[in-house]
Scaffold this motif. Sequence first.
Motif, short mmCIF file in Angstrom:
data_model
loop_
_atom_site.label_atom_id
_atom_site.label_comp_id
_atom_site.label_asym_id
_atom_site.label_seq_id
_atom_site.Cartn_x
_atom_site.Cartn_y
_atom_site.Cartn_z
N THR A 1 0.83 -1.21 0.00
CA THR A 1 0.00 0.00 0.00
C THR A 1 0.86 1.25 0.00
OG1 THR A 1 -1.68 -1.25 1.23
CG2 THR A 1 -1.93 1.14 1.16
N GLU A 2 1.97 1.21 0.72
CA GLU A 2 2.91 2.33 0.71
C GLU A 2 3.51 2.51 -0.69
OE1 GLU A 2 5.81 1.50 3.68
OE2 GLU A 2 4.40 1.70 5.34
N THR A 3 3.86 1.41 -1.33
CA THR A 3 4.41 1.47 -2.68
C THR A 3 3.38 2.04 -3.66
OG1 THR A 3 5.86 -0.42 -2.25
CG2 THR A 3 5.41 0.10 -4.56
N PHE A 4 2.15 1.59 -3.52
CA PHE A 4 1.03 2.07 -4.33
C PHE A 4 0.92 3.59 -4.23
CE2 PHE A 4 -3.58 3.17 -4.07
CZ PHE A 4 -3.99 2.83 -5.35
N SER A 5 0.97 4.09 -3.00
CA SER A 5 0.87 5.53 -2.79
C SER A 5 2.10 6.27 -3.33
CB SER A 5 0.72 5.81 -1.28
OG SER A 5 0.64 7.20 -1.03
N ALA A 6 3.28 5.67 -3.12
CA ALA A 6 4.52 6.30 -3.60
C ALA A 6 4.55 6.40 -5.12
CB ALA A 6 5.72 5.51 -3.10
N ARG A 7 3.83 5.51 -5.79
CA ARG A 7 3.78 5.54 -7.25
C ARG A 7 2.74 6.54 -7.77
NH1 ARG A 7 4.53 -1.03 -8.55
NH2 ARG A 7 6.73 -1.06 -7.94
N GLY A 8 2.09 7.23 -6.83
CA GLY A 8 1.16 8.30 -7.20
C GLY A 8 -0.26 7.86 -7.41
N TYR A 9 -0.61 6.64 -6.96
CA TYR A 9 -1.96 6.14 -7.14
C TYR A 9 -2.77 6.34 -5.86
CZ TYR A 9 0.58 3.84 -10.92
OH TYR A 9 1.38 3.59 -12.01
N THR A 10 -4.06 6.57 -6.02
CA THR A 10 -4.88 6.89 -4.85
C THR A 10 -6.13 6.03 -4.71
OG1 THR A 10 -6.02 8.61 -6.14
CG2 THR A 10 -4.12 9.29 -4.83
N GLY A 11 -6.62 5.46 -5.78
CA GLY A 11 -7.87 4.71 -5.70
C GLY A 11 -7.76 3.36 -6.38
N THR A 12 -8.68 2.48 -6.01
CA THR A 12 -8.72 1.15 -6.64
C THR A 12 -10.06 0.97 -7.34
OG1 THR A 12 -9.50 0.21 -4.53
CG2 THR A 12 -7.14 0.07 -5.01
N PRO A 13 -10.05 0.21 -8.44
CA PRO A 13 -8.88 -0.40 -9.07
C PRO A 13 -8.07 0.65 -9.84
CG PRO A 13 -10.79 -0.81 -10.41
CD PRO A 13 -11.30 -0.11 -9.18
N THR A 14 -6.76 0.44 -9.87
CA THR A 14 -5.89 1.22 -10.73
C THR A 14 -5.30 0.27 -11.76
OG1 THR A 14 -5.33 2.93 -9.10
CG2 THR A 14 -3.74 2.53 -10.87
N VAL A 15 -5.49 0.60 -13.03
CA VAL A 15 -5.02 -0.24 -14.13
C VAL A 15 -3.90 0.50 -14.84
CG1 VAL A 15 -5.67 -1.51 -16.20
CG2 VAL A 15 -7.37 -1.14 -14.39
N VAL A 16 -2.77 -0.16 -14.98
CA VAL A 16 -1.60 0.46 -15.60
C VAL A 16 -1.11 -0.46 -16.72
CG1 VAL A 16 0.73 1.34 -15.24
CG2 VAL A 16 -0.97 1.55 -13.42
N VAL A 17 -1.02 0.07 -17.91
CA VAL A 17 -0.56 -0.71 -19.07
C VAL A 17 0.76 -0.12 -19.56
CG1 VAL A 17 -1.04 -1.42 -21.44
CG2 VAL A 17 -2.89 -1.36 -19.75
N ALA A 18 1.79 -0.96 -19.55
CA ALA A 18 3.12 -0.53 -19.99
C ALA A 18 3.55 0.76 -19.29
CB ALA A 18 3.14 -0.36 -21.50
N GLY A 19 3.25 0.85 -18.00
CA GLY A 19 3.67 1.99 -17.21
C GLY A 19 2.76 3.19 -17.25
N LYS A 20 1.66 3.13 -18.02
CA LYS A 20 0.74 4.26 -18.12
C LYS A 20 -0.63 3.89 -17.54
CE LYS A 20 2.95 6.12 -22.30
NZ LYS A 20 2.74 6.51 -23.72
N LYS A 21 -1.13 4.75 -16.68
CA LYS A 21 -2.44 4.52 -16.07
C LYS A 21 -3.53 4.65 -17.12
CE LYS A 21 -5.48 6.17 -12.36
NZ LYS A 21 -5.65 7.17 -11.27
N VAL A 22 -4.48 3.71 -17.07
CA VAL A 22 -5.58 3.70 -18.04
C VAL A 22 -6.88 4.03 -17.31
CG1 VAL A 22 -6.88 2.33 -19.71
CG2 VAL A 22 -4.41 1.94 -19.41
#
Length: 248
Positions: free
Chosen positions: A205-226
């Motif tokens: 969860t800390e890593t999730f936040s450090a990566r700039g994400y705040t809500g679920t679900p978060t979908v990331v394709v090839a490093g880009k949030k969709v």
Amino acid sequence: MSKAGKDRNKAKRVVEQQKARERRRKVTIWTSVAVVFLLVAAGLVGYAVSSSQQAADAGKLVVPSAAVDDGSAFAVGSGPVVVDLYEDFMCPVCRVFESQSSAALRDLAAKNEITLRYHPVAILDEASEGTQYSSRSAGASAAAGQGGKFVEYHDALYANQPEENTPGLTDDKLIELGRSVGLTDATFSDAVKNKTYVPWAGKNTETFSARGYTGTPTVVVAGKKVTGPNNALPTTADVTKAIDAAKG
């Protein structure tokens, strides 16, 4: 020497003997007190050390060896396009996304067109009436992943998802769900009971936040949030479009 002198000397010796016995008695008493004190102190120190060790063990970060992405995710498939999915098992929108897009993503992973990486996180602990269900279920999923049954257990958790603002599933129920997907040995049940991977859920969860994400679900394709239009939940079409674009 007169009889009176002899009596005085005798009386003096008796008094001196009594004083000597009293001194020995006091030395014995204080020695015993000192020994008891040392034993009690040693016991308290031992108890404190034991308690501290137990607390340290309870909060120790254990990373499942089966996890990928620096130990934060469980992968399905080994395709060239990486799809990262961050989910909280108490999140109802995550369940909606799973119901609409899981089959298509699993199919692409089975064809080795994508590597589908599941990141269990715990952002909804406060919505489980103090039971930390998000952390407990994420930790249980890690134990399942370590036992080679992450996907099966992941799906069982969503099939039995509790509503927000309820205590969530008990540890016994989490263990029962494990048995239902083939996790029948003590390794899994002990990990759930002992909260072995709960600190791992916290770290995720800390890593999730450090990566700039705040809500679920978060979908990331090839490093880009969709996302869908206006930052809405992405549809299957949105995600597959992003995958096709990442393929080049």
